[in-house]
Design an enzyme around this catalytic site. Structure first.
Site: not given
Length: 208
Positions: A6, A128
């Site tokens: 990412c 996350d």
């Protein structure tokens, strides 16, 4: 194990991930992020390239119209919603494109409570690490992964948050039936948005 990298901000590095056979590349469309991609890779550059890698557009509390316009402009394959998006927005988007809904986890989190209401309206979850309220992802630290083992999730999920090369053995030992992919970002960077491709290749080999 699937791998998502990412925070890509360079077309060359996106091409390199394709050659490395990485599964997913995350392009961040959140203007407050140091990895904001729209002023670094143009939609035209993406459209002219023929990528097999799945392009994931990361959005934070954005509207349906803006998300879908970006999907079309950048030929995105998946959208990742990293803010406080409602199940209703997820459902509306999932009629058009695959959706990853991200959740921020801390030591007191009930994962089952976090995901309640989202099961039928998205395709994947992403977990996350929770940071300060003004911080939406990108903390560079890990949450307690044992919370996952205690939870019924029943949807493929990405694991994110401060994952580095040294975590490869632990990732291989993570046996949750719904663990789908690892999400790599800040621990594999020379600077925000510029990846250490050699280290990413080493990580891919270590996860085999």
């Amino acid at each position: 194990m699937n791998i998502k990298v990412c925070g890509i901000t360079q077309l060359k590095q996106l091409q390199q991930l394709e050659v490395m056979d990485i599964d997913f590349a995350g392009l961040i469309f959140y203007k407050d992020s140091p990895r904001y991609v729209a002023n670094k890779i143009s939609a035209e550059e993406i459209k002219e390239a023929d990528f097999d890698i799945k392009k994931v557009g990361v959005f934070v509390n954005e509207t349906f119209d803006v998300i879908m316009e970006t999907v079309e402009d950048y030929k995105l394959d998946i959208v990742q919603l990293h803010g406080n998006e409602t199940p209703e927005l997820c459902e509306e988007l999932s009629d058009e494109i695959e959706v990853i809904k991200a959740f921020r986890v801390n030591g007191n989190s009930s994962i089952e409570r976090l995901i309640d209401g989202y099961d039928a309206v998205c395709d994947y979850y992403l977990f996350d690490t929770a940071g300060p309220k003004e911080t939406l992802g990108g903390t560079g630290v890990q949450f307690d992964w044992t919370l996952l083992n205690k939870s019924r999730i029943e949807k493929p999920f990405f694991l994110s948050g401060g994952i580095g090369f040294e975590d490869a053995p632990r990732l291989k030992q993570l046996k949750h039936p719904d663990f789908f992919a690892v999400d790599l970002n800040s621990k594999f960077e020379a600077e925000p948005g510029v990846k250490d491709m050699k280290l990413l290749l080493q990580m891919k080999q270590a996860l085999k």
